[in-house]
Design a protein around this motif. Sequence first.
Motif, short mmCIF file in Angstrom:
data_model
loop_
_atom_site.label_atom_id
_atom_site.label_comp_id
_atom_site.label_asym_id
_atom_site.label_seq_id
_atom_site.Cartn_x
_atom_site.Cartn_y
_atom_site.Cartn_z
N THR A 16 0.82 -1.20 0.00
CA THR A 16 0.00 0.00 0.00
C THR A 16 0.86 1.26 0.00
O THR A 16 0.61 2.20 -0.75
CB THR A 16 -0.96 0.00 1.21
N ARG A 19 2.47 1.61 -3.42
CA ARG A 19 1.49 2.05 -4.42
C ARG A 19 1.19 3.54 -4.26
O ARG A 19 1.13 4.27 -5.24
CB ARG A 19 0.21 1.22 -4.29
N ARG A 20 1.03 4.00 -3.03
CA ARG A 20 0.78 5.43 -2.80
C ARG A 20 1.94 6.28 -3.28
O ARG A 20 1.75 7.32 -3.91
CB ARG A 20 0.54 5.70 -1.31
N ARG A 23 1.98 6.43 -7.04
CA ARG A 23 0.92 7.30 -7.55
C ARG A 23 1.26 8.77 -7.31
O ARG A 23 1.00 9.61 -8.18
CB ARG A 23 -0.42 6.92 -6.93
N TRP A 77 -6.70 10.34 -9.11
CA TRP A 77 -6.35 9.39 -8.05
C TRP A 77 -7.60 9.04 -7.25
O TRP A 77 -7.85 7.88 -6.94
CB TRP A 77 -5.29 10.01 -7.16
N ALA A 81 -9.31 5.34 -6.93
CA ALA A 81 -9.54 4.73 -5.62
C ALA A 81 -10.98 4.27 -5.45
O ALA A 81 -11.25 3.18 -4.95
CB ALA A 81 -9.16 5.70 -4.50
#
Length: 144
Positions: A16, A19-20, A23, A77, A81
Amino acid sequence: MTNDMRIAENTTNDYTAHRRLGRAITVAAGAAGALLLWAVNVPWAGHELTVRQGGTVQAVGPVAVVVTALLAGAAAWGLLAVLERTTKRPVRTYRIAGLILLLISLAGPLGSAIGPTTTMVLIGMHTTVGAALIIGLPGVRRCR
């Protein structure tokens, strides 16, 4: 909590966080690409980028370029999500929506830019940010 559960939780947290970060870098890269186009065309080549806003003519500055790109990135984003939590094929749906929104966003430069150089530079900026977000934001998916 067993050792296996801790390992699985840490792996999920690492994924996580990774991935953040990916991004966030993608959003920043889109903004940097648009700013680079602005820098090459305005201070370096000497073109004045101007648009009609309401009844006035305004110059397109670097702050407007970066803020607009970052806002577009944040919105993209957020959309991704939501789609990841609500749809079966979030990346496909996101990319289709992104392409549609990119095409709609091109109406801005086509309708308000003053002169062909400004039109082409603004289209380039929109396309640069759009491509970064559409291609890069979902990240790489592993085949299973």
